[in-house]
Design a protein around this motif. Structure first.
Motif, PDB file in Angstrom:
ATOM      1  N   THR A  17      35.588  39.628  55.143  1.00  0.00           N
ATOM      2  CA  THR A  17      34.866  39.435  53.889  1.00  0.00           C
ATOM      3  C   THR A  17      34.662  40.775  53.179  1.00  0.00           C
ATOM      4  N   THR A  18      34.986  40.800  51.910  1.00  0.00           N
ATOM      5  CA  THR A  18      34.893  42.034  51.135  1.00  0.00           C
ATOM      6  C   THR A  18      34.664  41.711  49.668  1.00  0.00           C
ATOM      7  N   THR A  19      34.130  42.675  48.944  1.00  0.00           N
ATOM      8  CA  THR A  19      33.993  42.535  47.484  1.00  0.00           C
ATOM      9  C   THR A  19      35.178  43.160  46.759  1.00  0.00           C
ATOM     10  N   ARG A  20      36.083  43.801  47.502  1.00  0.00           N
ATOM     11  CA  ARG A  20      37.220  44.498  46.896  1.00  0.00           C
ATOM     12  C   ARG A  20      38.348  43.521  46.548  1.00  0.00           C
ATOM     13  N   ASN A  21      38.816  43.600  45.311  1.00  0.00           N
ATOM     14  CA  ASN A  21      39.896  42.734  44.837  1.00  0.00           C
ATOM     15  C   ASN A  21      40.851  43.546  43.973  1.00  0.00           C
ATOM     16  N   VAL A  22      42.130  43.200  44.007  1.00  0.00           N
ATOM     17  CA  VAL A  22      43.114  43.842  43.143  1.00  0.00           C
ATOM     18  C   VAL A  22      44.022  42.782  42.530  1.00  0.00           C
ATOM     19  N   ILE A  23      44.356  42.985  41.265  1.00  0.00           N
ATOM     20  CA  ILE A  23      45.359  42.165  40.582  1.00  0.00           C
ATOM     21  C   ILE A  23      46.590  43.044  40.400  1.00  0.00           C
ATOM     22  N   ILE A  24      47.720  42.601  40.935  1.00  0.00           N
ATOM     23  CA  ILE A  24      48.961  43.385  40.918  1.00  0.00           C
ATOM     24  C   ILE A  24      49.926  42.789  39.894  1.00  0.00           C
ATOM     25  N   LEU A  25      50.388  43.623  38.963  1.00  0.00           N
ATOM     26  CA  LEU A  25      51.223  43.162  37.853  1.00  0.00           C
ATOM     27  C   LEU A  25      52.631  43.745  37.962  1.00  0.00           C
ATOM     28  N   HIS A  26      53.627  42.876  37.914  1.00  0.00           N
ATOM     29  CA  HIS A  26      55.024  43.296  38.085  1.00  0.00           C
ATOM     30  C   HIS A  26      55.648  43.791  36.784  1.00  0.00           C
ATOM     31  N   GLY A  27      56.891  44.276  36.898  1.00  0.00           N
ATOM     32  CA  GLY A  27      57.602  44.838  35.760  1.00  0.00           C
ATOM     33  C   GLY A  27      58.463  43.839  35.012  1.00  0.00           C
ATOM     34  N   PHE A  28      59.236  44.352  34.068  1.00  0.00           N
ATOM     35  CA  PHE A  28      60.103  43.559  33.181  1.00  0.00           C
ATOM     36  C   PHE A  28      61.087  42.719  33.989  1.00  0.00           C
ATOM     37  N   MET A  29      61.136  41.421  33.694  1.00  0.00           N
ATOM     38  CA  MET A  29      61.991  40.461  34.384  1.00  0.00           C
ATOM     39  C   MET A  29      61.786  40.530  35.894  1.00  0.00           C
ATOM     40  N   GLY A  30      60.544  40.817  36.294  1.00  0.00           N
ATOM     41  CA  GLY A  30      60.204  40.854  37.708  1.00  0.00           C
ATOM     42  C   GLY A  30      59.551  39.559  38.141  1.00  0.00           C
ATOM     43  N   HIS A  87      46.305  45.410  50.694  1.00  0.00           N
ATOM     44  CA  HIS A  87      45.751  44.593  51.767  1.00  0.00           C
ATOM     45  C   HIS A  87      45.332  45.497  52.935  1.00  0.00           C
ATOM     46  N   HIS A  88      46.125  46.510  53.226  1.00  0.00           N
ATOM     47  CA  HIS A  88      45.794  47.471  54.286  1.00  0.00           C
ATOM     48  C   HIS A  88      44.522  48.244  53.946  1.00  0.00           C
ATOM     49  N   LEU A  89      44.272  48.446  52.644  1.00  0.00           N
ATOM     50  CA  LEU A  89      43.059  49.144  52.217  1.00  0.00           C
ATOM     51  C   LEU A  89      41.844  48.219  52.181  1.00  0.00           C
ATOM     52  N   GLY A  90      42.041  46.946  52.558  1.00  0.00           N
ATOM     53  CA  GLY A  90      40.924  46.018  52.658  1.00  0.00           C
ATOM     54  C   GLY A  90      40.639  45.197  51.419  1.00  0.00           C
ATOM     55  N   TYR A  91      41.639  45.041  50.552  1.00  0.00           N
ATOM     56  CA  TYR A  91      41.465  44.290  49.308  1.00  0.00           C
ATOM     57  C   TYR A  91      41.969  42.855  49.431  1.00  0.00           C
ATOM     58  N   ASN A  92      41.271  41.929  48.745  1.00  0.00           N
ATOM     59  CA  ASN A  92      41.864  40.640  48.421  1.00  0.00           C
ATOM     60  C   ASN A  92      42.905  40.899  47.330  1.00  0.00           C
ATOM     61  N   VAL A  93      44.083  40.286  47.461  1.00  0.00           N
ATOM     62  CA  VAL A  93      45.200  40.602  46.567  1.00  0.00           C
ATOM     63  C   VAL A  93      45.606  39.372  45.766  1.00  0.00           C
ATOM     64  N   LEU A  94      45.619  39.507  44.444  1.00  0.00           N
ATOM     65  CA  LEU A  94      46.109  38.444  43.560  1.00  0.00           C
ATOM     66  C   LEU A  94      47.334  38.955  42.817  1.00  0.00           C
ATOM     67  N   ALA A 142      29.524  39.560  42.846  1.00  0.00           N
ATOM     68  CA  ALA A 142      29.530  40.917  43.410  1.00  0.00           C
ATOM     69  C   ALA A 142      30.942  41.495  43.514  1.00  0.00           C
ATOM     70  N   SER A 143      31.935  40.737  43.066  1.00  0.00           N
ATOM     71  CA  SER A 143      33.325  41.197  43.154  1.00  0.00           C
ATOM     72  C   SER A 143      33.532  42.517  42.424  1.00  0.00           C
ATOM     73  N   GLN A 144      34.369  43.357  43.006  1.00  0.00           N
ATOM     74  CA  GLN A 144      34.836  44.590  42.367  1.00  0.00           C
ATOM     75  C   GLN A 144      36.347  44.449  42.194  1.00  0.00           C
ATOM     76  N   ILE A 145      36.834  44.614  40.973  1.00  0.00           N
ATOM     77  CA  ILE A 145      38.240  44.322  40.680  1.00  0.00           C
ATOM     78  C   ILE A 145      38.955  45.564  40.178  1.00  0.00           C
ATOM     79  N   VAL A 146      40.119  45.820  40.768  1.00  0.00           N
ATOM     80  CA  VAL A 146      41.048  46.854  40.316  1.00  0.00           C
ATOM     81  C   VAL A 146      42.254  46.148  39.715  1.00  0.00           C
ATOM     82  N   ILE A 147      42.752  46.651  38.593  1.00  0.00           N
ATOM     83  CA  ILE A 147      43.984  46.130  38.002  1.00  0.00           C
ATOM     84  C   ILE A 147      45.059  47.193  38.163  1.00  0.00           C
ATOM     85  N   PHE A 148      46.174  46.784  38.783  1.00  0.00           N
ATOM     86  CA  PHE A 148      47.269  47.698  39.114  1.00  0.00           C
ATOM     87  C   PHE A 148      48.576  47.117  38.591  1.00  0.00           C
ATOM     88  N   GLY A 149      49.457  47.975  38.062  1.00  0.00           N
ATOM     89  CA  GLY A 149      50.759  47.486  37.624  1.00  0.00           C
ATOM     90  C   GLY A 149      51.792  48.585  37.568  1.00  0.00           C
TER      91      GLY A 149
END
Length: 321
Positions: A95-108, A121-128, A167-174
């Motif tokens: 259980t964690t409050t850490r979350n990340v949204i991962i965004l792919h590239g062109f035609m990915g 996931h290794h850093l302890g994040y829920n991954v979307l 309480a979620s904490q969200i990172v957006i990555f792409g």
């Protein structure tokens, strides 16, 4: 004025009018062609979308982990409600409050981002991991280069908060187009749970990237690129809902006050490295920049498989509890 002179002028005018008509028709046809290349989802010869995993790949272990990981299938309607969007969700091991949204590239597609899913996931994040509209398993007619997609990303954040709590904490990555989408998303109103952004090799604006690729891939002179992009932009406004000149990461970064880590390969020839310096200067929040010296486009993690996650972790640990 004698008749011969008048006839000659008339012929010259007709000749010039014919040339102008030909130039206009050719420009319109070329603009329509490049609209199809840039905006219509299809096989692109300049994009490698192979999902094969080689044992020699420096990220082989991460990609294989993702391939075998248990994934939940999430769906939602796009912003505006026209398309059904699909994502994979990988909950953290505890259980964690850490979350990340991962965004792919062109035609990915989300399956191409497995190594990043493993990293977070290794850093302890829920991954979307969403498939952007018109790509992967998501519905859609045209690629938006991050402009309409930024509102889809906001809807995904709302869905994450509903699933994992206030309480979620969200990172957006792409990466690449996903990096540009990250930056474009940073400039709109977002839930307070969005704490930070990480963008890897995103472009400054769609027009700047189109202009660069017209020269880099097609070797078109600057004199021709402007009219072609203008025609493409007009077609895109009618079919895709926006002029290409609107899709600017720089504009959105000027409105961002949240932390952002910028990553770019020092040998990027698809989204030129110089763009990251403009992006870095534009943001208004806390910021860090890492140029991965020898890396090409979207290859910083592969070239620096140990340093890449260390830098991301060190940056995010300042803002994510």
């Amino acid at each position: 004025m004698n008749t011969k002179v008048l006839k000659k002028r008339h012929l010259v005018c007709r000749w010039l009018a014919g040339i102008i008509v030909l130039v206009v028709v050719a420009t319109l046809a070329a603009g329509a062609y490049f609209f199809n290349v840039a905006m219509v989802p299809s096989h692109k010869s300049f994009i490698n979308n192979s999902t094969k995993i080689s044992r020699s790949d420096p990220l082989y272990r991460q990609k294989m982990w993702f391939k075998g990981a248990d994934k939940q299938r999430w769906t939602m309607e796009s912003a505006g409600g026209h398309y059904r969007l699909v994502a994979d969700y990988l909950p953290a091991n505890r259980t964690t409050t850490r979350n990340v949204i991962i965004l792919h590239g062109f035609m990915g597609q989300k399956e191409k981002m497995g190594e990043y899913a493993a990293l977070f996931h290794h850093l302890g994040y829920n991954v979307l991991m969403p498939d952007a509209r018109a790509q992967g398993q998501s519905q859609g007619k045209y690629i938006g280069y991050g402009w309409p997609e930024r509102y889809d990303v906001r809807k995904w954040t709302t869905k994450l908060i509903k699933r994992n709590g206030a309480a979620s904490q969200i990172v957006i990555f792409g990466t690449s187009m996903g990096g540009a989408t990250t930056m474009m998303t940073s400039g709109i109103r977002l839930p307070r749970q969005v704490k930070a952004f990480v963008e890897d090799c995103g472009y400054t604006s769609l027009n700047a990237e189109l202009n660069y690729e017209a020269g880099h891939l097609y070797h078109l002179p600057k004199l021709i690129r402007g009219p072609l992009i203008a025609v493409l932009s007009g077609i895109n406004r009618v079919r895709n809902g926006f002029f290409t000149g609107q899709a600017s990461a720089l504009t959105m970064l000027h409105r961002n006050h949240r932390p952002m880590l910028f990553i770019h390969g020092g040998n990027d020839r698809f989204v030129p490295t110089r763009m990251v310096y403009q992006n870095y200067a534009a943001t208004r929040g806390p910021r860090e920049l890492w140029i991965a010296p020898k890396a090409g486009h979207a290859a910083s993690y592969a070239h620096y498989p140990h340093e890449y996650p260390q830098r991301i972790a060190a940056f995010l640990d300042k803002y994510i509890k």
